[in-house]
Scaffold this active site. Structure first.
Site, PDB file in Angstrom:
ATOM      1  CD  GLU A 193      46.309  39.541  40.998  1.00 18.61           C
ATOM      2  OE1 GLU A 193      47.250  38.782  40.736  1.00 18.61           O
ATOM      3  OE2 GLU A 193      45.325  39.670  40.252  1.00 18.61           O
TER       4      GLU A 193
ATOM      5  CB  CYS B 277      45.067  49.920  38.880  1.00 26.46           C
ATOM      6  SG  CYS B 277      43.560  49.083  38.419  1.00 26.46           S
TER       7      CYS B 277
ATOM      8  CB  CYS C 243      33.661  41.467  41.199  1.00 29.74           C
ATOM      9  SG  CYS C 243      32.519  42.666  40.483  1.00 29.74           S
TER      10      CYS C 243
ATOM     11  CB  CYS D 275      31.561  41.906  33.340  1.00 33.30           C
ATOM     12  SG  CYS D 275      30.799  43.335  34.133  1.00 33.30           S
TER      13      CYS D 275
ATOM     14  CB  CYS E   7      35.576  41.070  34.072  1.00 35.08           C
ATOM     15  SG  CYS E   7      36.544  41.713  35.441  1.00 35.08           S
TER      16      CYS E   7
ATOM     17  N   GLY F  46      36.849  44.168  41.888  1.00 33.75           N
ATOM     18  CA  GLY F  46      35.690  44.613  42.655  1.00 33.75           C
ATOM     19  C   GLY F  46      34.913  45.736  42.005  1.00 33.75           C
TER      20      GLY F  46
ATOM     21  CG  LEU G 290      27.902  52.485  27.619  1.00 30.35           C
ATOM     22  CD1 LEU G 290      26.920  52.736  28.737  1.00 30.35           C
ATOM     23  CD2 LEU G 290      28.126  53.761  26.803  1.00 30.35           C
ATOM     24  CG  HIS G 291      31.917  47.189  28.546  1.00 36.99           C
ATOM     25  ND1 HIS G 291      33.046  47.917  28.280  1.00 36.99           N
ATOM     26  CD2 HIS G 291      32.023  46.817  29.851  1.00 36.99           C
ATOM     27  CE1 HIS G 291      33.795  47.987  29.364  1.00 36.99           C
ATOM     28  NE2 HIS G 291      33.194  47.340  30.327  1.00 36.99           N
TER      29      HIS G 291
ATOM     30  CB  CYS H 213      41.091  46.371  31.776  1.00 41.63           C
ATOM     31  SG  CYS H 213      41.628  48.050  31.719  1.00 41.63           S
TER      32      CYS H 213
HETATM   33  N1  SAH Z   1      33.869  47.184  38.546  1.00 45.24           N
HETATM   34  C1  SAH Z   1      34.368  48.374  37.927  1.00 45.24           C
HETATM   35  C2  SAH Z   1      35.883  48.493  37.907  1.00 45.24           C
HETATM   36  C3  SAH Z   1      36.671  47.281  37.485  1.00 45.24           C
HETATM   37  S1  SAH Z   1      37.265  46.953  35.894  1.00 45.24           S
HETATM   38  C4  SAH Z   1      33.825  48.511  36.532  1.00 45.24           C
HETATM   39  O1  SAH Z   1      33.241  47.563  36.026  1.00 45.24           O
HETATM   40  O2  SAH Z   1      33.943  49.586  35.960  1.00 45.24           O
HETATM   41  C5  SAH Z   1      37.879  48.322  35.057  1.00 45.24           C
HETATM   42  C6  SAH Z   1      37.494  48.288  33.571  1.00 45.24           C
HETATM   43  O3  SAH Z   1      38.068  47.145  32.881  1.00 45.24           O
HETATM   44  C7  SAH Z   1      35.986  48.173  33.360  1.00 45.24           C
HETATM   45  O4  SAH Z   1      35.585  49.064  32.360  1.00 45.24           O
HETATM   46  C8  SAH Z   1      35.842  46.738  32.913  1.00 45.24           C
HETATM   47  O5  SAH Z   1      34.646  46.498  32.248  1.00 45.24           O
HETATM   48  C9  SAH Z   1      37.069  46.563  32.060  1.00 45.24           C
HETATM   49  N2  SAH Z   1      37.397  45.161  31.763  1.00 45.24           N
HETATM   50  C10 SAH Z   1      37.067  44.068  32.475  1.00 45.24           C
HETATM   51  N3  SAH Z   1      37.542  42.944  31.889  1.00 45.24           N
HETATM   52  C11 SAH Z   1      38.194  43.337  30.779  1.00 45.24           C
HETATM   53  C12 SAH Z   1      38.914  42.650  29.770  1.00 45.24           C
HETATM   54  N4  SAH Z   1      39.057  41.327  29.790  1.00 45.24           N
HETATM   55  N5  SAH Z   1      39.479  43.382  28.793  1.00 45.24           N
HETATM   56  C13 SAH Z   1      39.359  44.732  28.775  1.00 45.24           C
HETATM   57  N6  SAH Z   1      38.698  45.430  29.698  1.00 45.24           N
HETATM   58  C14 SAH Z   1      38.102  44.751  30.693  1.00 45.24           C
END
Ligand code: SAH
Length: 344
Positions: free
Chosen positions: A92, A107, A114, A118, A121, A161, A217-218, A335
């Site tokens: 996508e 995007c 991936c 996480c 995600c 990814g 970072l999160h 995201c």
């Molecule tokens: N793999 C890369 C890029 C993909 S995601 C990365 O991790 O940075 C792009 C952003 O969306 C990342 O910061 C990811 O952590 C965030 N993200 C993933 N799932 C999400 C969700 N359910 N809600 C909000 N942000 C999310």
């Protein structure tokens, strides 16, 4: 996959092809111009090339590498495009317009699935299936250019990814997108987002490219980060921050830290203060993203008061912060909501 997509070649690659077929080097520039400036969709349309060269190109290269199966959303709003790849895998791509600025951001996905998993995600729920080739990644941009009637203004590697898990093809795609005689998307308008792959951050620091780096970072501490992001086992937060510091010192570029806010997990006032401590004296920006709902994760987004307090704590400490409303939730295009699927 050994198919050669025409969009996967650097200009130097086209020049080598022309040389190999005893064609003058300027032919490569002509082809490049047809591909990225005139944006034709077949070799037949490259009218100023000799017919035998057009035939040779068609023998060696495939033009269309993505088949658009579905478009969700209306023009002028966030749109999610579903593509089928040559091996039936699906990816996508999202178009995010900024109507007030009159710009469009695409995007991009960099892999099918991936491997980093996480917790919040959707993209990593089934692991990684394969890397995209540079040709497929550039192909995503070309498809978007066709939808928009012109090239997008900004590119972010924030789709499906982990771009640094597919470093070489992603960087090759960046160089193709960035080429001044082609799409000419400025390096500063290209953002690579990583979940914290330290080796990729270290390699990017050596590229001499002006691309933007985002780091997901999160969490402000090892424990919470490890509970959300398995990558923290390989590259703990401390090591990640060391790599980020080295990156900014070497490149003089500002890093953006992405921080997805999850209710009662990483959104407390104490955690905001901890984040300030971690990032203080660091030349950086912070992007706060309210959690987008995904089926597999039962976390919630915090209420807006909590998010504002978190935001304000960072701002008050002098950290340049944005509280981004993740676009495209209704389309499941926000995201972390993109997922890899397979048909056939
Ligand atoms: N793999 C890369 C890029 C993909 S995601 C990365 O991790 O940075 C792009 C952003 O969306 C990342 O910061 C990811 O952590 C965030 N993200 C993933 N799932 C999400 C969700 N359910 N809600 C909000 N942000 C999310």
């Amino acid at each position: 996959m050994n198919q050669l997509f025409i969009y996967g070649l650097l200009l130097e690659g086209l020049e080598a092809f022309c040389k190999e077929h005893r064609q003058p080097a300027f032919r490569a520039k002509q082809i490049w111009d047809w591909l990225y400036v005139k944006r034709v969709s077949s070799f037949d349309e490259m009218k100023n090339l000799p017919a035998d060269l057009r035939a040779k190109l068609a023998d060696h290269f495939i033009f269309q590498c993505l088949e658009k199966l579905e478009t969700k959303g209306d023009p002028g709003e966030t749109q999610k495009l579903l593509f089928k790849l040559g091996d039936n895998e699906l990816i996508e791509t999202v178009i995010i317009p900024a109507p007030r600025r009159g710009t469009n951001t695409v995007c991009l996905s960099s892999q099918v699935g991936c491997r980093f998993g996480c917790a919040f995600c959707a993209s990593g729920q089934k692991g990684v299936i394969r890397n995209l080739t540079a040709g497929e990644i550039v192909g995503e941009v070309m498809e978007v250019a066709n939808v928009l009637g012109g090239r997008p203004d900004n590119v972010v590697f924030m789709g499906i990814g982990e771009p640094f898990d597919n470093y070489d093809e992603v960087l090759k795609a960046v160089r193709i997108l960035n080429h001044p005689d082609g799409l000419c998307i400025g390096a500063r308008r290209i953002t690579i987002s990583t979940c914290g792959v330290v080796s990729g951050i270290q390699m990017l620091a050596e590229e001499g490219l002006q691309v933007e780096l985002s780091v997901s970072l999160h969490a402000p501490d090892e424990e919470v980060r490890a509970s959300l992001m398995p990558v923290n086992e390989t590259w703990p937060l401390e090591e990640l921050m060391d790599a980020c510091r080295a990156y900014t010192e070497k490149t003089k570029r500002i890093i953006t830290f992405e921080y997805t806010l999850i209710k009662d997990v990483n959104d407390s006032a104490a955690q905001a203060r901890q984040l300030v401590k971690l990032l203080k004296k660091f030349n950086c920006r912070v992007n706060l993203i309210p959690l987008s709902p995904v089926e597999e994760f039962d976390g919630e987004r915090p209420d807006s008061e909590t998010m504002k307090t978190f935001f304000q704590t960072l701002e008050n400490a002098g950290i340049n912060t944005t509280l981004r409303d993740s676009k495209g939730s209704a389309l499941k295009a926000a995201c972390g909501q993109l997922r890899a699927r397979r048909i056939g």
